[in-house]
Design an enzyme around this catalytic site. Structure first.
Site, PDB file in Angstrom:
ATOM      1  N   ALA A   1      -1.471  27.102 -36.827  1.00  0.00           N
ATOM      2  CA  ALA A   1      -0.405  26.439 -35.835  1.00  0.00           C
ATOM      3  C   ALA A   1      -0.870  26.962 -34.416  1.00  0.00           C
ATOM      4  O   ALA A   1      -0.665  26.313 -33.571  1.00  0.00           O
ATOM      5  CB  ALA A   1       0.849  26.597 -36.435  1.00  0.00           C
ATOM      6  N   THR A   2      -0.873  28.330 -34.480  1.00  0.00           N
ATOM      7  CA  THR A   2      -1.247  29.017 -32.900  1.00  0.00           C
ATOM      8  C   THR A   2      -2.330  28.385 -32.371  1.00  0.00           C
ATOM      9  O   THR A   2      -2.233  27.962 -31.262  1.00  0.00           O
ATOM     10  CB  THR A   2      -1.317  30.497 -33.172  1.00  0.00           C
ATOM     11  OG1 THR A   2      -0.211  30.895 -33.906  1.00  0.00           O
ATOM     12  CG2 THR A   2      -1.833  30.983 -31.697  1.00  0.00           C
TER      13      THR A   2
ATOM     14  N   ASN B   1      12.048  29.146 -36.376  1.00  0.00           N
ATOM     15  CA  ASN B   1      11.662  30.192 -37.322  1.00  0.00           C
ATOM     16  C   ASN B   1      12.597  31.210 -37.493  1.00  0.00           C
ATOM     17  O   ASN B   1      12.369  32.023 -38.573  1.00  0.00           O
ATOM     18  CB  ASN B   1      10.299  30.486 -36.954  1.00  0.00           C
ATOM     19  CG  ASN B   1      10.295  31.307 -35.665  1.00  0.00           C
ATOM     20  OD1 ASN B   1      10.763  30.692 -34.798  1.00  0.00           O
ATOM     21  ND2 ASN B   1       9.820  32.284 -35.620  1.00  0.00           N
TER      22      ASN B   1
ATOM     23  N   SER C   1       1.208  24.416 -40.254  1.00  0.00           N
ATOM     24  CA  SER C   1       0.547  25.376 -40.598  1.00  0.00           C
ATOM     25  C   SER C   1       0.571  25.507 -42.307  1.00  0.00           C
ATOM     26  O   SER C   1       1.750  25.098 -42.977  1.00  0.00           O
ATOM     27  CB  SER C   1       0.998  26.558 -40.205  1.00  0.00           C
ATOM     28  OG  SER C   1       0.341  27.773 -40.929  1.00  0.00           O
TER      29      SER C   1
ATOM     30  N   THR D   1     -16.944  25.114 -38.300  1.00  0.00           N
ATOM     31  CA  THR D   1     -17.268  24.594 -39.640  1.00  0.00           C
ATOM     32  C   THR D   1     -15.881  24.719 -40.329  1.00  0.00           C
ATOM     33  O   THR D   1     -15.509  25.707 -40.293  1.00  0.00           O
ATOM     34  CB  THR D   1     -18.275  25.313 -40.060  1.00  0.00           C
ATOM     35  OG1 THR D   1     -19.517  25.112 -39.405  1.00  0.00           O
ATOM     36  CG2 THR D   1     -18.517  24.923 -41.561  1.00  0.00           C
TER      37      THR D   1
ATOM     38  N   CYS E   1       5.634  37.640 -36.225  1.00  0.00           N
ATOM     39  CA  CYS E   1       4.945  37.618 -35.194  1.00  0.00           C
ATOM     40  C   CYS E   1       5.513  38.598 -34.061  1.00  0.00           C
ATOM     41  O   CYS E   1       4.607  39.135 -33.222  1.00  0.00           O
ATOM     42  CB  CYS E   1       4.955  36.559 -34.380  1.00  0.00           C
ATOM     43  SG  CYS E   1       4.294  35.220 -35.691  1.00  0.00           S
TER      44      CYS E   1
END
Length: 364
Positions: A68-69, A141, A186, A224, A308
């Protein structure tokens, strides 16, 4: 060990593990290759993409990212013009818009009230003509508050701005509002693997690439893909959709039991009681030394705030934004629970937490 840190990450679902396994052994082909095994890997990626998209609004495309970042950075840096966001957003948004401001981009940050909810009148003043992007989190969060994303999106669209929703904590647990133009999610918050997320992009919206290279993903994201991570994300999304009602009822019951237990013991809830995701319980007890509490209760995994920002030594910016003092913010704990949490273990953990907290008060 009793695990109560679901906002930081969730246990990997057995279904996700099973979906990943074949793509980590014999089926190792590059999904962007044209040969038969490459096409098989590509089919697994597309099946996962469809499963993630099934939890999104209609009229958009899922582009896989490293998490998600990256998705939030892409949405913000891939657009131009003034940005409006909330004071209680995740660091992945606040730090990114701060970086944009250092490069001359106009940024306006809207405060939130004591419950963590945005003041729509303040938002209306901030989201004025010329605004390019409005970024708001669906479920906070740290305190679990659910923002009125649809109403914020209406304000954004009235000025011609795009609506970016950080749905990381709400994806698979709350309905993603139709008014969103960009949605970051995420996998590891919904019992999928770490290392993969996605940005949902509404049809017709173009973003400048964040990563340049082969442009393998829709929207131009280069790199990839891992079929194993994609398959795990897809399986987690499918299970989340199937279990949506059951999971929600389960965490609601856990919240009622946990909130009653701590509330009756004198703890105070942080954030709105009504407008919140019930798998998040953030409370404070005056005078509590949370660092000491966590060191004493090594058999319980819980948090003092965002994983975080752990170790920064600073009081939570979210708790400060809702009006808590530094002392109150530093005396707060966050309990996160979900699908695999039992009420018995949750209440046992709370008893140990409260007993250790009371012992601190007696010692003081």
């Amino acid at each position: 060990m009793i695990y109560l840190d679901y906002q930081a990450t969730t246990p990997l679902a057995p279904e996700a593990m099973a979906a990943m396994a074949p793509w980590m052994t014999d089926n190792f082909a590059n999904p962007h290759a044209a040969h038969v095994p490459g096409r098989a890997a590509k089919a697994a990626v597309e099946a996962a993409r469809a499963a993630v998209a099934a939890l999104m609004p209609d009229g958009g495309t899922v582009s896989f990212t490293s998490g998600a970042t990256e998705a939030l950075n892409w949405a913000i840096k891939g657009s131009a013009g003034p940005i409006v966001t909330l004071a209680s957003e995740h660091a992945a948004v606040l730090d990114t818009v701060a970086a944009a401001a250092r490069h001359g981009r106009e940024v306006r940050v809207v405060p939130v009230g004591p419950g963590g909810l945005i003041d729509l009148n303040a938002a209306r003043e901030a989201i004025r003509p010329g605004t390019a992007l409005v970024a708001a989190m669906l479920v906070n969060n740290e305190i679990g508050t659910i923002q009125p994303i649809e109403a914020i999106a209406d304000l954004a669209h009235a000025t011609g701005a795009r609506m970016l929703c950080d749905a990381v904590q709400g994806f698979g647990r709350e309905i993603v509002p139709d008014g969103c133009d960009l949605v970051a999610v995420s996998a590891h918050k919904i019992h999928g693997p770490k290392g993969i997320g996605a940005l949902w992009i509404r049809d017709g919206i173009e973003l400048e690439p964040l990563l340049h290279g082969g442009g393998q993903e829709p929207g131009g994201r280069s790199g990839t893909l891992s079929p194993a991570l994609c398959a795990g994300f897809g399986a987690a999304a499918r299970i989340a959709k199937q279990r949506f009602g059951a999971d929600r009822a389960h965490v609601a019951q856990l919240f009622r039991a946990a909130h009653q237990a701590l509330g009756s013991a004198g703890w105070t809830l942080n954030g709105s009681l009504e407008e919140r995701y019930p798998g998040n319980l953030n409370m404070h007890l005056v005078g509590l030394d949370v660092a000491r509490l966590m060191s004493q209760l090594r058999d319980i995994a819980f948090s003092a705030g965002s994983a975080c920002a752990s170790g920064s030594g600073r009081p939570s910016h979210v708790l400060k934004a809702i009006g808590l003092t530094d002392a109150e913010a530093r005396s707060s704990i966050r309990l996160g629970f979900g699908r695999y949490t039992t009420e018995e273990e949750l209440l046992a953990a709370i008893q140990h937490i409260d007993s250790a907290a009371r012992a601190q008060q007696v010692a003081a």
